[in-house]
Design a protein around this motif. Structure first.
Motif, PDB file in Angstrom:
ATOM      1  N   SER A 124      -2.514   5.420 -10.938  1.00 41.66           N
ATOM      2  CA  SER A 124      -2.663   4.232 -11.774  1.00 41.66           C
ATOM      3  C   SER A 124      -1.296   3.656 -12.146  1.00 41.66           C
ATOM      4  O   SER A 124      -1.089   2.438 -12.119  1.00 41.66           O
ATOM      5  CB  SER A 124      -3.454   4.588 -13.036  1.00 41.66           C
ATOM      6  OG  SER A 124      -3.570   3.468 -13.869  1.00 41.66           O
ATOM      7  N   ARG A 127       0.278   1.995  -9.043  1.00 40.40           N
ATOM      8  CA  ARG A 127      -0.365   0.723  -8.672  1.00 40.40           C
ATOM      9  C   ARG A 127       0.168  -0.454  -9.471  1.00 40.40           C
ATOM     10  O   ARG A 127       0.036  -1.594  -9.044  1.00 40.40           O
ATOM     11  CB  ARG A 127      -1.888   0.815  -8.855  1.00 40.40           C
ATOM     12  CG  ARG A 127      -2.568   1.610  -7.776  1.00 40.40           C
ATOM     13  CD  ARG A 127      -4.071   1.427  -7.773  1.00 40.40           C
ATOM     14  NE  ARG A 127      -4.691   1.538  -9.067  1.00 40.40           N
ATOM     15  CZ  ARG A 127      -5.343   2.606  -9.518  1.00 40.40           C
ATOM     16  NH1 ARG A 127      -5.445   3.684  -8.775  1.00 40.40           N
ATOM     17  NH2 ARG A 127      -5.898   2.596 -10.708  1.00 40.40           N
ATOM     18  N   TYR A 135      -0.016   4.448  -0.537  1.00 44.01           N
ATOM     19  CA  TYR A 135       0.028   5.732  -1.242  1.00 44.01           C
ATOM     20  C   TYR A 135      -0.627   6.762  -0.349  1.00 44.01           C
ATOM     21  O   TYR A 135      -1.755   6.556   0.118  1.00 44.01           O
ATOM     22  CB  TYR A 135      -0.732   5.588  -2.560  1.00 44.01           C
ATOM     23  CG  TYR A 135      -0.666   6.761  -3.506  1.00 44.01           C
ATOM     24  CD1 TYR A 135       0.544   7.308  -3.906  1.00 44.01           C
ATOM     25  CD2 TYR A 135      -1.832   7.301  -4.044  1.00 44.01           C
ATOM     26  CE1 TYR A 135       0.593   8.360  -4.813  1.00 44.01           C
ATOM     27  CE2 TYR A 135      -1.793   8.346  -4.956  1.00 44.01           C
ATOM     28  CZ  TYR A 135      -0.580   8.871  -5.332  1.00 44.01           C
ATOM     29  OH  TYR A 135      -0.530   9.908  -6.239  1.00 44.01           O
ATOM     30  N   TYR A 148      -4.041   5.208   1.085  1.00 44.14           N
ATOM     31  CA  TYR A 148      -4.472   4.052   0.299  1.00 44.14           C
ATOM     32  C   TYR A 148      -3.497   2.934   0.636  1.00 44.14           C
ATOM     33  O   TYR A 148      -2.299   3.060   0.375  1.00 44.14           O
ATOM     34  CB  TYR A 148      -4.429   4.358  -1.204  1.00 44.14           C
ATOM     35  CG  TYR A 148      -5.345   5.482  -1.604  1.00 44.14           C
ATOM     36  CD1 TYR A 148      -6.624   5.219  -2.088  1.00 44.14           C
ATOM     37  CD2 TYR A 148      -4.939   6.809  -1.482  1.00 44.14           C
ATOM     38  CE1 TYR A 148      -7.475   6.260  -2.449  1.00 44.14           C
ATOM     39  CE2 TYR A 148      -5.781   7.853  -1.842  1.00 44.14           C
ATOM     40  CZ  TYR A 148      -7.045   7.574  -2.312  1.00 44.14           C
ATOM     41  OH  TYR A 148      -7.882   8.598  -2.661  1.00 44.14           O
ATOM     42  N   ARG A 150      -2.654  -1.148   0.234  1.00 39.24           N
ATOM     43  CA  ARG A 150      -2.944  -2.357  -0.542  1.00 39.24           C
ATOM     44  C   ARG A 150      -2.997  -3.558   0.404  1.00 39.24           C
ATOM     45  O   ARG A 150      -1.998  -3.956   0.963  1.00 39.24           O
ATOM     46  CB  ARG A 150      -1.870  -2.581  -1.601  1.00 39.24           C
ATOM     47  CG  ARG A 150      -2.132  -3.806  -2.459  1.00 39.24           C
ATOM     48  CD  ARG A 150      -1.047  -4.007  -3.488  1.00 39.24           C
ATOM     49  NE  ARG A 150      -1.237  -3.064  -4.582  1.00 39.24           N
ATOM     50  CZ  ARG A 150      -0.435  -2.963  -5.625  1.00 39.24           C
ATOM     51  NH1 ARG A 150       0.634  -3.709  -5.730  1.00 39.24           N
ATOM     52  NH2 ARG A 150      -0.681  -2.085  -6.575  1.00 39.24           N
ATOM     53  N   ASP A 154      -5.512  -6.360  -5.780  1.00 35.70           N
ATOM     54  CA  ASP A 154      -6.411  -5.324  -6.297  1.00 35.70           C
ATOM     55  C   ASP A 154      -7.387  -4.801  -5.247  1.00 35.70           C
ATOM     56  O   ASP A 154      -8.429  -4.249  -5.595  1.00 35.70           O
ATOM     57  CB  ASP A 154      -7.202  -5.867  -7.491  1.00 35.70           C
ATOM     58  CG  ASP A 154      -6.312  -6.125  -8.690  1.00 35.70           C
ATOM     59  OD1 ASP A 154      -5.398  -5.316  -8.932  1.00 35.70           O
ATOM     60  OD2 ASP A 154      -6.522  -7.140  -9.385  1.00 35.70           O
ATOM     61  N   TRP A 156      -7.729  -2.235  -2.054  1.00 29.69           N
ATOM     62  CA  TRP A 156      -7.105  -1.126  -1.344  1.00 29.69           C
ATOM     63  C   TRP A 156      -8.026  -0.641  -0.225  1.00 29.69           C
ATOM     64  O   TRP A 156      -9.224  -0.501  -0.421  1.00 29.69           O
ATOM     65  CB  TRP A 156      -6.839   0.033  -2.309  1.00 29.69           C
ATOM     66  CG  TRP A 156      -5.783  -0.272  -3.309  1.00 29.69           C
ATOM     67  CD1 TRP A 156      -5.917  -0.998  -4.459  1.00 29.69           C
ATOM     68  CD2 TRP A 156      -4.415   0.109  -3.248  1.00 29.69           C
ATOM     69  NE1 TRP A 156      -4.725  -1.079  -5.119  1.00 29.69           N
ATOM     70  CE2 TRP A 156      -3.776  -0.396  -4.401  1.00 29.69           C
ATOM     71  CE3 TRP A 156      -3.659   0.851  -2.338  1.00 29.69           C
ATOM     72  CZ2 TRP A 156      -2.429  -0.189  -4.654  1.00 29.69           C
ATOM     73  CZ3 TRP A 156      -2.315   1.061  -2.600  1.00 29.69           C
ATOM     74  CH2 TRP A 156      -1.717   0.535  -3.743  1.00 29.69           C
TER      75      TRP A 156
END
Length: 189
Positions: A124, A127, A135, A148, A150, A154, A156
């Motif tokens: 968190s 981000r 990530y 993960y 992006r 918002d 992912w």
């Protein structure tokens, strides 16, 4: 100084930097609280080394950093197992330890104790960094890599890899790494 004492008091950023300078241990700073980072298992350490080498030797356009480089997030300083800066030069918060503020990629090798923290609170915080694009979580207890990426602010895209013959696409670096490379020489016992 004992870890229990450290957990029971609040530190200013300057006190935290002094603690790091005078200690042989590594600590994370979490909004005034200081957390001792546990030493890794042999499997964890081997995966970290394999990952850093694979990422660093695989990319020609990004600067890959090891676990000695902290990342500055919203009133936190954390030490991921690896990170990378792409397109721009690495930017650091001034003073004290090297605290990167613009990572594009962050990698954490997870263990039993770090798994919940790395997946939730730490992710968190990462981000919130506008520069972060990817990530990676690499499990040190079994063959499992989670990515993960992006795609939008918002949104992912999540990837899960379980087989050593799979290729892990590290989109931020523009490379693919065989999953077996991350786990080369790793003994889970």
């Amino acid at each position: 100084m004992e870890a229990a004492t450290i957990q029971d008091q609040r530190y200013t950023k300057q006190e935290y930097f002094e603690l790091l300078r005078s200690s042989q241990h590594k600590y994370e700073y979490l909004d005034g609280r200081v957390r001792l980072m546990a030493g890794g298992t042999a499997a964890h350490n081997d995966i970290v080394g394999n990952t850093y080498f694979a990422l660093r030797s695989g990319t020609k356009t990004c600067q890959v950093k090891n676990s000695e480089t902290a990342i500055a997030t919203a009133n936190r300083y954390v030490f991921p197992d690896a990170s990378a800066v792409c397109e721009d030069e690495a930017l650091y918060e001034q003073g004290g330890i090297a605290r990167l503020i613009n990572p594009a990629l962050v990698v954490e090798v997870i263990s039993e104790s770090s798994d919940p923290y790395d997946r939730t609170e730490k992710f968190s915080a990462y981000r919130r960094l506008p520069s972060l694009r990817e990530y990676l979580l690499i499990d040190s207890r079994r063959y499992l890599v989670e990515t993960y990426y992006r795609e939008e602010r918002d949104l992912w895209r999540i990837g899960n890899y379980f087989d050593l013959d799979q290729q892990i696409e590290v989109k931020t670096l523009g490379i693919s790494v065989p999953m077996a490379v991350f786990y080369e020489g790793v003994d889970f016992s």
